[in-house]
Scaffold this motif. Structure first.
Motif, PDB file in Angstrom:
ATOM      1  N   ALA A  32       0.864  -1.184   0.000  1.00 54.60           N
ATOM      2  CA  ALA A  32       0.000   0.000   0.000  1.00 54.60           C
ATOM      3  C   ALA A  32       0.901   1.235   0.000  1.00 54.60           C
ATOM      4  CB  ALA A  32      -0.900  -0.001   1.237  1.00 54.60           C
ATOM      5  N   ASP A  33       0.414   2.347  -0.519  1.00 55.85           N
ATOM      6  CA  ASP A  33       1.215   3.572  -0.599  1.00 55.85           C
ATOM      7  C   ASP A  33       1.707   4.047   0.765  1.00 55.85           C
ATOM      8  OD1 ASP A  33       0.947   3.658  -3.350  1.00 55.85           O
ATOM      9  OD2 ASP A  33      -0.721   5.085  -3.308  1.00 55.85           O
ATOM     10  N   ASP A  34       0.926   3.798   1.809  1.00 54.35           N
ATOM     11  CA  ASP A  34       1.284   4.253   3.149  1.00 54.35           C
ATOM     12  C   ASP A  34       1.777   3.112   4.046  1.00 54.35           C
ATOM     13  OD1 ASP A  34      -1.149   2.943   3.323  1.00 54.35           O
ATOM     14  OD2 ASP A  34      -2.049   4.401   4.693  1.00 54.35           O
ATOM     15  N   ALA A  35       2.255   2.050   3.437  1.00 56.28           N
ATOM     16  CA  ALA A  35       2.702   0.868   4.172  1.00 56.28           C
ATOM     17  C   ALA A  35       3.902   1.179   5.060  1.00 56.28           C
ATOM     18  CB  ALA A  35       3.057  -0.250   3.200  1.00 56.28           C
ATOM     19  N   THR A  36       4.119   0.290   6.018  1.00 55.05           N
ATOM     20  CA  THR A  36       5.262   0.371   6.917  1.00 55.05           C
ATOM     21  C   THR A  36       5.991  -0.960   6.921  1.00 55.05           C
ATOM     22  OG1 THR A  36       4.174   1.984   8.352  1.00 55.05           O
ATOM     23  CG2 THR A  36       5.975   0.719   9.331  1.00 55.05           C
ATOM     24  N   VAL A  37       7.330  -0.887   6.870  1.00 52.63           N
ATOM     25  CA  VAL A  37       8.183  -2.066   7.005  1.00 52.63           C
ATOM     26  C   VAL A  37       9.089  -1.835   8.207  1.00 52.63           C
ATOM     27  CG1 VAL A  37      10.057  -3.423   5.991  1.00 52.63           C
ATOM     28  CG2 VAL A  37       8.174  -2.622   4.540  1.00 52.63           C
ATOM     29  N   ILE A  38       9.188  -2.842   9.063  1.00 52.42           N
ATOM     30  CA  ILE A  38      10.111  -2.806  10.188  1.00 52.42           C
ATOM     31  C   ILE A  38      11.091  -3.959   9.984  1.00 52.42           C
ATOM     32  CG2 ILE A  38      10.367  -2.974  12.694  1.00 52.42           C
ATOM     33  CD1 ILE A  38       7.399  -1.967  12.819  1.00 52.42           C
ATOM     34  N   ASP A  39      12.373  -3.608   9.862  1.00 45.47           N
ATOM     35  CA  ASP A  39      13.406  -4.617   9.599  1.00 45.47           C
ATOM     36  C   ASP A  39      14.707  -4.177  10.254  1.00 45.47           C
ATOM     37  OD1 ASP A  39      14.812  -6.805   8.493  1.00 45.47           O
ATOM     38  OD2 ASP A  39      15.306  -5.673   6.691  1.00 45.47           O
ATOM     39  N   ASP A  40      15.323  -5.088  10.970  1.00 46.17           N
ATOM     40  CA  ASP A  40      16.638  -4.859  11.558  1.00 46.17           C
ATOM     41  C   ASP A  40      16.669  -3.598  12.424  1.00 46.17           C
ATOM     42  OD1 ASP A  40      19.218  -5.769  12.002  1.00 46.17           O
ATOM     43  OD2 ASP A  40      20.054  -4.667  10.293  1.00 46.17           O
TER      44      ASP A  40
END
Length: 113
Positions: A32-40
């Protein structure tokens, strides 16, 4: 609480395949355009930040990926476990990818051991 074993939805499978093949444009199209990814320990929100994360993540290390599990948590949440081996610190890790979907796209992805 995980309620059922399942195959990941098509959007998740498309993301995983595109990311593995280093096809950033296809991978970004699953968010989605407003997505969030949390990594490392880092958080990336919005298409531009996620695109930058995808490009960096795809080129930082060389590794193989094996899908070892997929579970449906609820109607919108799925956890996919991948086994990675490569030239990153430690060389081997099992990562849990927790996807939350909205309207057929990835709204949130959290990646952690």
């Amino acid at each position: 609480m995980v309620t059922a074993r399942t195959e990941p939805p098509e959007t998740i499978t498309r993301y995983l395949n595109a990311h593995r093949a280093r096809h950033t444009d296809i991978a970004i199209g699953t968010f989605a355009d407003d997505a969030t990814v949390i990594d490392d320990g880092n958080t990336y929100t919005g298409s531009a930040a996620i695109r930058e994360w995808l490009a960096h993540a795809a080129n930082e290390y060389t590794y193989t990926v094996e899908l070892t599990g997929a579970e449906r948590v609820d109607d919108a949440t799925f956890v996919v476990t991948n086994h990675l081996e490569g030239d990153f610190p430690g060389g081997v890790v099992d990562l849990r990818y927790r996807f939350t979907l909205r309207d057929g796209l990835i709204e949130r992805l959290t990646i952690e051991p």
